[in-house]
Write an enzyme that holds these catalytic residues in place. Structure first.
Site, PDB file in Angstrom:
ATOM      1  N   SER A 149       0.854  -1.182   0.000  1.00 51.55           N
ATOM      2  CA  SER A 149       0.000   0.000   0.000  1.00 51.55           C
ATOM      3  C   SER A 149       0.888   1.228   0.000  1.00 51.55           C
ATOM      4  O   SER A 149       2.049   1.169   0.439  1.00 51.55           O
ATOM      5  CB  SER A 149      -0.885   0.020   1.252  1.00 51.55           C
ATOM      6  OG  SER A 149      -1.535   1.266   1.408  1.00 51.55           O
TER       7      SER A 149
ATOM      8  N   TYR B 123      -2.052   0.454  10.597  1.00 51.89           N
ATOM      9  CA  TYR B 123      -2.139  -0.038   9.224  1.00 51.89           C
ATOM     10  C   TYR B 123      -0.839   0.229   8.470  1.00 51.89           C
ATOM     11  O   TYR B 123      -0.282  -0.667   7.819  1.00 51.89           O
ATOM     12  CB  TYR B 123      -3.311   0.625   8.505  1.00 51.89           C
ATOM     13  CG  TYR B 123      -3.418   0.234   7.050  1.00 51.89           C
ATOM     14  CD1 TYR B 123      -3.868  -1.024   6.676  1.00 51.89           C
ATOM     15  CD2 TYR B 123      -3.063   1.138   6.044  1.00 51.89           C
ATOM     16  CE1 TYR B 123      -3.961  -1.382   5.341  1.00 51.89           C
ATOM     17  CE2 TYR B 123      -3.152   0.795   4.703  1.00 51.89           C
ATOM     18  CZ  TYR B 123      -3.608  -0.464   4.355  1.00 51.89           C
ATOM     19  OH  TYR B 123      -3.701  -0.816   3.026  1.00 51.89           O
TER      20      TYR B 123
END
Length: 261
Positions: free
Chosen positions: A159, A172
């Site tokens: 990501s 995250y």
């Protein structure tokens, strides 16, 4: 921040020219929807044999049935990537059935954003289990096969959260940085013939943000996700990395909307 297990286009993409080299056996985790499904659709349409793995078997079966009716080669396996033994069984089954496994696309992931002071500790654990341990389980299951074969390819879907931290993304982003670091370490340690790629998506059309339970984080995502790209944009990057000649290793790709800065 974005990642996987989401709603993709339900149509098989127009893939253009076939892949470079022979058809490969590709295992895609988190393939029941979103980026994972998009990757499976594109690679199977290009002529690879794709093994779609995820927890939602009803969705997997529907996608595989559609791909097979279109003349593509695909199969489904139920898999919770947090279960190391289950991951090993799936890989062993694929090798038994197909004689080999050539590519692991480690795509399964969750994005449960919140401020640290919200203390959503169970969600922290879930992200660590899926995004980090799930990747390690995939490496543990496939790397010995790749080493024995003298070739193989691990593709991690990380990501842009691996490269930036914003309020609500601390855990995250930490898991995605860990995924990036693990994949880079694998690249440096792997024997010649084994290729390693990290692909970091930006905002991709998905249902992923719908799983965020923290109200502040959910509200922030509304503006952040105003510009997005389809799952097939990431699938094209995966196909590009796979289709390179054996002596070319595409190490890292960041793909995000033009409007995402």
């Amino acid at each position: 921040m974005t990642h996987t297990d989401t709603n993709p286009s339900t149509t098989t993409p127009d893939v253009g020219t076939p892949p470079v080299g022979p058809r490969k056996v590709v295992l895609v985790t988190g393939a029941s929807s979103g980026i994972g499904e998009g990757i499976a659709r594109r690679l199977s349409a290009q002529g690879h044999h794709v093994v779609l793995a995820a927890r939602r078997t009803d969705r997997l079966d529907a996608v595989v049935d559609e791909l097979r009716r279109a003349g593509h080669s695909a199969q489904a396996h139920a898999l919770d990537v947090t279960d190391r033994d289950a991951f090993e069984r799936v890989v062993a089954s694929v090798v038994d059935e197909r004689g080999r496994i050539d590519v692991l696309v480690a795509n399964a992931g969750v994005m449960l954003l919140s401020r640290l002071d919200a203390l959503l500790v169970d969600q922290w654990d879930q992200m660590l289990d899926v995004n980090v341990r799930g990747l390690l389980h995939g490496i543990a299951a496939t790397l010995p096969r790749f080493t024995s074969l003298g070739s193989g390819h691990v593709i991690t879907i990380a990501s842009v959260g691996a490269h930036e931290v914003v309020p609500t993304s601390a855990v995250y982003s930490a898991t995605k940085y860990a995924a990036w670091a693990l994949t880079e370490g694998l690249r440096q340690e792997s024997a010649p013939g084994i290729r390693v790629t990290t692909i970091s998506p930006g905002v991709v059309e998905s249902e992923l943000a719908q799983h965020i339970t923290d109200p502040h984080a959910a509200e922030a995502m509304t503006a952040y996700r105003a510009a997005s790209i389809p799952a097939d944009a990431i699938a094209r990057a995966v196909a590009f990395a796979i289709d390179q000649p054996a002596d070319v290793d595409v190490n890292e790709i960041v793909v995000r909307p033009t409007r995402q800065r």
